[in-house]
Design a protein around this motif. Structure first.
Motif, PDB file in Angstrom:
ATOM      1  N   LYS A 174      33.395  46.203  43.107  1.00  0.00           N
ATOM      2  CA  LYS A 174      34.432  46.605  42.172  1.00  0.00           C
ATOM      3  C   LYS A 174      35.781  46.071  42.602  1.00  0.00           C
ATOM      4  N   HIS A 175      36.060  46.085  43.915  1.00  0.00           N
ATOM      5  CA  HIS A 175      37.337  45.581  44.407  1.00  0.00           C
ATOM      6  C   HIS A 175      37.459  44.075  44.169  1.00  0.00           C
ATOM      7  N   VAL A 215      43.401  40.503  38.711  1.00  0.00           N
ATOM      8  CA  VAL A 215      44.814  40.442  39.118  1.00  0.00           C
ATOM      9  C   VAL A 215      45.262  38.999  39.301  1.00  0.00           C
ATOM     10  N   LEU A 255      38.265  43.482  40.511  1.00  0.00           N
ATOM     11  CA  LEU A 255      39.665  43.828  40.248  1.00  0.00           C
ATOM     12  C   LEU A 255      40.605  42.745  40.776  1.00  0.00           C
TER      13      LEU A 255
END
Length: 365
Positions: free
Chosen positions: A2-3, A10, A6
């Motif tokens: 998930k990181h 970004v 993300l």
């Protein structure tokens, strides 16, 4: 995971923001004028800009390609600028223009057609002595518009009535305006200062205003940029009738030659024989087209000789002129004609003549 997703989002957003910032920092809004070549009336009519300027100023102006009374009903107070070759004005139109000028019209011309042109002969203004090339600047600036062309001379009596001019009577004029009756005539060495982009110069605009001054605001302004002459159909009807008559006679002769003969129609063959006749005709055409009719001619000659030898066995030993003489005697024909019929035909006409003679010989008892 998930990181990591993300982080990707970004980074994409940061890249988009960076590109948008670079675009906004370097983008400059400018108004660019791209010159395009003229088209339509602006390309064919050198006085298109002058016409638009006059209309914007409230002056009634119209561009024409003819001086026909139907399109240019001239009235006292009108102005006519002839930008085409004045030598193309016919004698009838020249007389009408001269009469209109004397009643109060203003005519502008370029005298490059010479004194023999009908319009200049009707006005009787020009001195036949030729003038040299000259050029005069219309303003004081270095890049000012200029009036250049062949100078012209006026008759001594006309020089006394000149009220505006560029040049003099000795060397010749580049521009001169003189009174003719109640009207005026302006002669110019060239109309280039009034054409197309030349009107961008302030000096050319003032010169055009000066040229049109006599009748400006009193009537219509006609800008004749071309003279197409009479309409084609009218010219063909008035001057081309000999060619039309000859063409009609040739057409009638061709139709008579190609058409069917006059008279009653030949009776159609009986239905039970029609197919046989068509087959016989088709076979004959095939044999003729295969070798120019030579084989068919040989068959006809052999048929005539076979019939002769059956009816007259003594003719078997005859050949050449003696044979042709015997056939001519039996058929009542000329010996030379019979001899020609047995020769190989050179063309279709000789083929038909030979077959007609052979058919006559074969039909004799």
């Amino acid at each position: 995971m998930k990181h990591r997703g993300l982080l990707v989002v970004v980074l994409v957003l940061l890249g988009v923001a960076l590109l948008a910032g670079v675009f906004l920092a370097t983008f400059q809004r400018r108004d660019v004028v791209e010159p395009v070549p003229p088209s339509g009336m602006a390309q064919t009519n050198p006085f298109f800009a002058l016409e638009q300027v006059l209309r914007d100023m409230g002056e009634p102006a119209a561009s024409l390609t003819t001086l026909d009374p139907g399109q240019a009903p001239l009235q006292p107070g009108d102005t006519v600028l002839v930008g085409a070759d004045a030598g193309r004005i016919d004698a009838e139109t020249a007389a009408r223009l001269a009469s209109w000028v004397r009643r109060g019209g203003h005519l502008l011309l370029v005298p490059d057609a010479g004194t023999r042109a009908p319009v200049f002969a009707a006005l009787d203004l020009l001195d036949p002595r030729p003038g040299g090339f000259g050029c005069s600047r219309l303003g004081d600036e270095k890049m000012a518009a200029s009036l250049c062309g062949l100078r012209f001379r006026l008759k001594p009596a006309v020089v006394q009535t000149v009220d505006a001019a560029i040049g003099d009577a000795g060397d010749g004029y580049l521009f001169a305006r003189t009174a003719v009756g109640r009207g005026q005539v302006s002669l110019l060495a060239s109309l280039a200062p009034l054409e197309r982009l030349q009107l961008k110069h302030a000096e050319a605009q003032r010169f055009a205003w000066r040229l049109l001054a006599p009748n400006r605001g009193r009537g219509q302004i006609y800008l004749v940029y071309a003279l197409d002459g009479q309409p084609f159909l009218k010219l063909l009807a008035t001057q081309g009738w000999p060619a039309l008559l000859a063409l009609a006679l040739l057409l009638a002769a061709w139709m008579a030659m190609r058409g069917a003969r006059c008279g009653p129609l030949m009776p159609a063959p009986a239905p039970h024989r029609r197919a046989l006749l068509e087959h016989v005709q088709a076979a004959g055409e095939f044999l003729y087209r295969r070798d120019g009719g030579r084989s068919l001619h040989q068959l006809a000659c052999q048929a005539v000789l076979a019939r002769l030898r059956r009816r007259d066995p003594a003719s078997v030993r005859l050949n050449g002129e003696a044979l042709y003489g015997r056939l001519a005697e039996r058929g009542g024909l000329d010996a030379a004609q019979v001899a020609q019929a047995f020769q190989s035909p050179a063309n279709a006409q000789a083929f038909r003549a030979s077959l007609i003679t052979l058919a006559r010989l074969r039909s004799r008892p």
